[in-house]
Scaffold this active site. Structure first.
Site, short mmCIF file in Angstrom:
data_model
loop_
_atom_site.label_atom_id
_atom_site.label_comp_id
_atom_site.label_asym_id
_atom_site.label_seq_id
_atom_site.Cartn_x
_atom_site.Cartn_y
_atom_site.Cartn_z
N MET A 116 -3.96 -1.28 -1.64
CA MET A 116 -3.63 -0.11 -0.82
C MET A 116 -4.83 0.82 -0.62
O MET A 116 -5.71 0.90 -1.47
CB MET A 116 -2.48 0.69 -1.46
CG MET A 116 -2.84 1.36 -2.77
SD MET A 116 -1.63 2.61 -3.30
CE MET A 116 -2.17 4.03 -2.36
N HIS A 117 -4.85 1.52 0.50
CA HIS A 117 -5.92 2.49 0.77
C HIS A 117 -5.38 3.51 1.77
O HIS A 117 -4.79 3.15 2.78
CB HIS A 117 -7.17 1.80 1.33
CG HIS A 117 -6.91 0.79 2.40
ND1 HIS A 117 -6.36 -0.46 2.14
CD2 HIS A 117 -7.09 0.83 3.73
CE1 HIS A 117 -6.23 -1.12 3.27
NE2 HIS A 117 -6.67 -0.36 4.26
N THR A 118 -5.58 4.78 1.45
CA THR A 118 -5.12 5.86 2.33
C THR A 118 -6.24 6.21 3.31
O THR A 118 -7.33 6.60 2.90
CB THR A 118 -4.75 7.10 1.50
OG1 THR A 118 -3.69 6.77 0.61
CG2 THR A 118 -4.29 8.24 2.42
#
Ligand SMILES: [Zn+2]
Length: 180
Positions: A122-124
Site C-alpha cells: 500500500m502507498h498513500t
C-alpha cells in the site's frame, strides 16, 4: 502516459532503474538502499517513509509508504497507523511550505480492482494541485509536462521537512528522520 521532463530528469533514476532496484517489492527495498536522494526518499521514521513518485502526476507528487509489506491499512497495527498519519500530515505541511499549492488530491488504490500499479504494498498518494494544471492534457494529448525537475523538487521538499520540529537532518543526500 508519456512524460516530458526538464534536463533534471537526466540526473534522476530512469523508469527502468526503479524496477531494477529489486526482483521483489520495490517499496520494500527503496528505503533500505541508503541512497535516499537518488531514489527520492525524503523523510522517514521507524514505520513509514515518504518518497517522490518516480512517475509524477504533478511536481511534488509524493507517496507515504509503510515499511511493512502490507496491501491495506487494515493490516497495519496501531503504531504504524499513527506513524502513517503523522508522516502524511508532515508531507502535506512540507508541500505547502515548498510549493504553496492551491489544493491536494490524496488517497489510496487498494486491491487489484482499484487500477493501481503496485497492489501488494500500500502507498498513500499526495498530489499537489493548482487550478488549471490539468489543462495541459487536452492540448498535449498523452503527454504531460512536469515543469519542475525532480532533483529540484527533492531539494525544496527536503528543505521544507528540515524546517519542521522534531526532525533530524543528516544532509541533503539522506532522508529527514522524523523522531516525534
Ligand atoms: Zn513490499
Amino acid at each position: 502516459m508519456d512524460q516530458i521532463f526538464t534536463p533534471w530528469r537526466m540526473e534522476w533514476v530512469s523508469r527502468q532503474d526503479w524496477k531494477e532496484i529489486s526482483d521483489g517489492c520495490v517499496f520494500c527495498e527503496i528505503y533500505k538502499k541508503g541512497k535516499d536522494r537518488e531514489f527520492g526518499v525524503i523523510a522517514e521514521d521507524e514505520y513509514t517513509y515518504v518518497v517522490l513518485n518516480n512517475y509524477p502526476y504533478n511536481p511534488g507528487h509524493v507517496m507515504v509508504i509503510p515499511k511493512e509489506h502490507v496491501g491495506s491499512p487494515t493490516e497495519l497495527n496501531e503504531e504504524m497507523l499513527v506513524s502513517h498519519s503523522r508522516l502524511k500530515v508532515r508531507a502535506l505541511k512540507a508541500l505547502e511550505t515548498a510549493f504553496s499549492p492551491q489544493g491536494f488530491n490524496t488517497g489510496l488504490n487498494l486491491g487489484k480492482g482499484s487500477g493501481g500499479s503496485i497492489n501488494e504494498h500500500m502507498h498513500t498518494h499526495i498530489v499537489p494541485r493548482w487550478e488549471g494544471d490539468t489543462n495541459f492534457m487536452p492540448i498535449l494529448s498523452d503527454t504531460k509536462i512536469v515543469v519542475e525537475g525532480m532533483l529540484e523538487t527533492y531539494r525544496k521538499l527536503h528543505a521544507a521537512f528540515a524546517k519542521q520540529e522534531g526532525v533530524e537532518n543528516k544532509g541533503e543526500e539522506k532522508s529527514i528522520w522524523v523522531s516525534e
